[in-house]
Write a protein that holds these residues in place. Structure first.
Motif, PDB file in Angstrom:
ATOM      1  N   GLU A  20      53.386  36.688   9.563  1.00 31.73           N
ATOM      2  CA  GLU A  20      54.201  36.437   8.383  1.00 31.73           C
ATOM      3  C   GLU A  20      55.583  35.970   8.826  1.00 31.73           C
ATOM      4  OE1 GLU A  20      53.233  40.505   7.133  1.00 31.73           O
ATOM      5  OE2 GLU A  20      52.886  39.588   5.162  1.00 31.73           O
ATOM      6  N   ASP A  21      56.269  35.324   7.915  1.00 25.42           N
ATOM      7  CA  ASP A  21      57.628  34.913   8.234  1.00 25.42           C
ATOM      8  C   ASP A  21      58.620  35.944   7.696  1.00 25.42           C
ATOM      9  OD1 ASP A  21      58.048  34.384   5.500  1.00 25.42           O
ATOM     10  OD2 ASP A  21      57.457  32.308   5.721  1.00 25.42           O
ATOM     11  N   ILE A  22      59.837  35.853   8.155  1.00 30.24           N
ATOM     12  CA  ILE A  22      60.850  36.851   7.809  1.00 30.24           C
ATOM     13  C   ILE A  22      61.119  36.913   6.311  1.00 30.24           C
ATOM     14  CG2 ILE A  22      63.270  37.513   8.135  1.00 30.24           C
ATOM     15  CD1 ILE A  22      62.965  36.438  11.033  1.00 30.24           C
ATOM     16  N   PRO A  23      61.335  35.778   5.619  1.00 33.33           N
ATOM     17  CA  PRO A  23      61.583  35.886   4.169  1.00 33.33           C
ATOM     18  C   PRO A  23      60.428  36.555   3.412  1.00 33.33           C
ATOM     19  CG  PRO A  23      62.274  33.735   4.955  1.00 33.33           C
ATOM     20  CD  PRO A  23      61.539  34.400   6.089  1.00 33.33           C
ATOM     21  N   ALA A  49      58.380  49.753   2.786  1.00 32.06           N
ATOM     22  CA  ALA A  49      59.560  48.899   2.971  1.00 32.06           C
ATOM     23  C   ALA A  49      59.993  48.918   4.431  1.00 32.06           C
ATOM     24  CB  ALA A  49      60.693  49.373   2.068  1.00 32.06           C
ATOM     25  N   ARG A  50      60.043  50.118   5.016  1.00 28.05           N
ATOM     26  CA  ARG A  50      60.453  50.216   6.419  1.00 28.05           C
ATOM     27  C   ARG A  50      59.497  49.450   7.330  1.00 28.05           C
ATOM     28  NH1 ARG A  50      59.767  55.339   7.511  1.00 28.05           N
ATOM     29  NH2 ARG A  50      57.958  54.947   8.802  1.00 28.05           N
ATOM     30  N   GLU A  51      58.212  49.546   7.039  1.00 27.27           N
ATOM     31  CA  GLU A  51      57.221  48.833   7.847  1.00 27.27           C
ATOM     32  C   GLU A  51      57.442  47.317   7.772  1.00 27.27           C
ATOM     33  OE1 GLU A  51      52.466  48.080   7.702  1.00 27.27           O
ATOM     34  OE2 GLU A  51      53.146  50.135   7.333  1.00 27.27           O
ATOM     35  N   ALA A  52      57.671  46.809   6.574  1.00 31.68           N
ATOM     36  CA  ALA A  52      57.915  45.368   6.410  1.00 31.68           C
ATOM     37  C   ALA A  52      59.209  44.965   7.101  1.00 31.68           C
ATOM     38  CB  ALA A  52      57.959  45.004   4.928  1.00 31.68           C
ATOM     39  N   ALA A 102      59.904  42.417  10.211  1.00 28.95           N
ATOM     40  CA  ALA A 102      60.892  41.338  10.079  1.00 28.95           C
ATOM     41  C   ALA A 102      61.907  41.412  11.209  1.00 28.95           C
ATOM     42  CB  ALA A 102      61.597  41.429   8.721  1.00 28.95           C
ATOM     43  N   TRP A 103      62.297  42.622  11.602  1.00 28.78           N
ATOM     44  CA  TRP A 103      63.276  42.769  12.682  1.00 28.78           C
ATOM     45  C   TRP A 103      62.686  42.295  14.010  1.00 28.78           C
ATOM     46  CZ3 TRP A 103      67.744  42.103  14.142  1.00 28.78           C
ATOM     47  CH2 TRP A 103      68.288  42.670  15.284  1.00 28.78           C
ATOM     48  N   GLU A 104      61.422  42.601  14.244  1.00 33.44           N
ATOM     49  CA  GLU A 104      60.786  42.128  15.479  1.00 33.44           C
ATOM     50  C   GLU A 104      60.817  40.600  15.546  1.00 33.44           C
ATOM     51  OE1 GLU A 104      59.881  43.860  18.201  1.00 33.44           O
ATOM     52  OE2 GLU A 104      60.776  45.523  17.103  1.00 33.44           O
ATOM     53  N   LEU A 105      60.587  39.950  14.419  1.00 33.37           N
ATOM     54  CA  LEU A 105      60.652  38.485  14.383  1.00 33.37           C
ATOM     55  C   LEU A 105      62.094  37.990  14.489  1.00 33.37           C
ATOM     56  CD1 LEU A 105      58.070  37.694  11.546  1.00 33.37           C
ATOM     57  CD2 LEU A 105      57.738  37.451  14.019  1.00 33.37           C
ATOM     58  N   ALA A 106      63.000  38.704  13.868  1.00 35.51           N
ATOM     59  CA  ALA A 106      64.402  38.268  13.846  1.00 35.51           C
ATOM     60  C   ALA A 106      65.065  38.384  15.216  1.00 35.51           C
ATOM     61  CB  ALA A 106      65.192  39.079  12.821  1.00 35.51           C
ATOM     62  N   LYS A 107      64.581  39.285  16.042  1.00 36.54           N
ATOM     63  CA  LYS A 107      65.167  39.471  17.369  1.00 36.54           C
ATOM     64  C   LYS A 107      65.125  38.200  18.210  1.00 36.54           C
ATOM     65  CE  LYS A 107      64.161  44.386  17.989  1.00 36.54           C
ATOM     66  NZ  LYS A 107      63.337  45.349  18.747  1.00 36.54           N
ATOM     67  N   VAL A 108      64.147  37.351  17.959  1.00 38.77           N
ATOM     68  CA  VAL A 108      64.009  36.138  18.775  1.00 38.77           C
ATOM     69  C   VAL A 108      64.699  34.930  18.140  1.00 38.77           C
ATOM     70  CG1 VAL A 108      61.892  36.928  19.870  1.00 38.77           C
ATOM     71  CG2 VAL A 108      61.755  35.523  17.803  1.00 38.77           C
ATOM     72  N   VAL A 133      68.192  41.203   7.791  1.00 35.75           N
ATOM     73  CA  VAL A 133      67.179  42.179   8.197  1.00 35.75           C
ATOM     74  C   VAL A 133      67.840  43.494   8.606  1.00 35.75           C
ATOM     75  CG1 VAL A 133      65.364  42.699   9.880  1.00 35.75           C
ATOM     76  CG2 VAL A 133      65.495  40.419   8.848  1.00 35.75           C
ATOM     77  N   LEU A 134      68.919  43.412   9.348  1.00 37.98           N
ATOM     78  CA  LEU A 134      69.614  44.633   9.775  1.00 37.98           C
ATOM     79  C   LEU A 134      70.136  45.424   8.579  1.00 37.98           C
ATOM     80  CD1 LEU A 134      71.469  43.177  12.868  1.00 37.98           C
ATOM     81  CD2 LEU A 134      69.705  44.967  12.907  1.00 37.98           C
ATOM     82  N   ARG A 135      70.684  44.718   7.593  1.00 34.63           N
ATOM     83  CA  ARG A 135      71.192  45.414   6.398  1.00 34.63           C
ATOM     84  C   ARG A 135      70.052  46.083   5.630  1.00 34.63           C
ATOM     85  NH1 ARG A 135      74.093  47.279   3.771  1.00 34.63           N
ATOM     86  NH2 ARG A 135      75.183  46.014   2.288  1.00 34.63           N
ATOM     87  N   LYS A 136      68.919  45.405   5.547  1.00 34.45           N
ATOM     88  CA  LYS A 136      67.762  45.995   4.862  1.00 34.45           C
ATOM     89  C   LYS A 136      67.273  47.231   5.625  1.00 34.45           C
ATOM     90  CE  LYS A 136      67.319  43.018   1.528  1.00 34.45           C
ATOM     91  NZ  LYS A 136      67.459  43.405   0.126  1.00 34.45           N
TER      92      LYS A 136
END
Length: 175
Positions: free
Chosen positions: A24-27, A45-48, A52-58, A69-72
Motif C-alpha cells: 500500500e502507499d502512504i496516503p 490505526a496504530r497498525e496502519a 506508513a512509517w516503515e514506508l516513510a522512512k525511505v 506520519v509522525l504526527r499521526k
C-alpha cells in the motif's frame, strides 16, 4: 469505476498465485488509519500508521509525508495513554519541521504545546515548563511583543503547572 475494478483484479490475481498484493502507499495507509482512529479502533490505526512509517522512512528527508506520519503516530499513541511514545514521535515530527522549514516555522508552537500536554500527562512538569518557555519566546517573536493573547495563554498554562506542583507564588508571578 473501471480503474477500481482493475485494481481489485490485480489483487485477486496475486492472491490466486499465492503472492502478496502490492504494498500500500502512504496516503492509503494514513486514510485507513484515520478511519480506524475515528471509529475508536486505535490498534488498527496504530497498525496502519506503523506500516506508513516503515514506508516513510525511505522517503526523501524533506518529504512532508514523513511529518504527517509522525504526527499521526503521536496522536494514536496519546489516545491510548502511551505519552512517552507519543512525545517521542512528536519530537521527531518537530525535528523534521525545524530542519525543513526552519526554527521560526509558525506551526512549531502548536506542536510544542501538544508536547506540553503529553509532558503534563507524564507529570514531567520541569520539562513541560522548559518547553513552555520556548513557546513563549516563539510567540513573543511572532507578535513582536509580550502583550499578545498567545503569550498570555502560555503564561496561564505555566500558572496551571505551578499550581499542580503546589507553587502558588510562582503561579501568581507568571500571571
Amino acid at each position: 469505476m473501471m480503474l477500481r475494478m482493475c485494481a481489485v483484479a490485480v489483487v485477486f490475481s496475486f492472491c490466486a498465485v499465492g503472492q502478496d498484493p502490492p504494498p500500500e502507499d502512504i496516503p492509503t495507509l494514513l486514510a485507513a488509519g484515520n478511519t480506524s482512529y475515528l471509529h475508536g479502533d486505535y490498534d488498527g490505526a496504530r497498525e496502519a500508521y506503523d506500516k506508513a512509517w516503515e514506508l516513510a522512512k525511505v522517503l526523501h528527508s524533506a518529504d512532508p509525508l514523513r511529518y504527517d506520519v509522525l504526527r499521526k503516530q503521536s496522536t494514536v499513541r496519546a489516545a491510548v495513554g502511551q505519552y512517552n511514545e507519543a512525545n517521542d514521535f512528536l519530537s521527531m515530527a518537530l525535528s523534521w519541521r525545524e530542519q525543513i522549514n526552519g526554527p521560526n516555522d509558525p506551526k512549531i508552537p502548536d506542536d510544542l504545546l501538544l508536547s506540553v500536554a503529553y509532558l503534563r500527562a507524564l507529570k514531567d512538569y520541569d520539562n513541560a515548563l522548559a518547553v513552555l518557555n520556548r513557546v513563549v519566546g516563539l510567540h513573543t517573536r511572532a507578535a513582536g511583543t509580550f502583550e499578545s493573547t498567545n503569550v498570555a495563554d502560555d503564561y496561564s498554562r505555566m500558572a496551571q503547572i505551578y499550581m499542580m506542583t503546589k507553587k502558588p507564588e510562582e503561579a501568581e508571578r507568571v500571571l
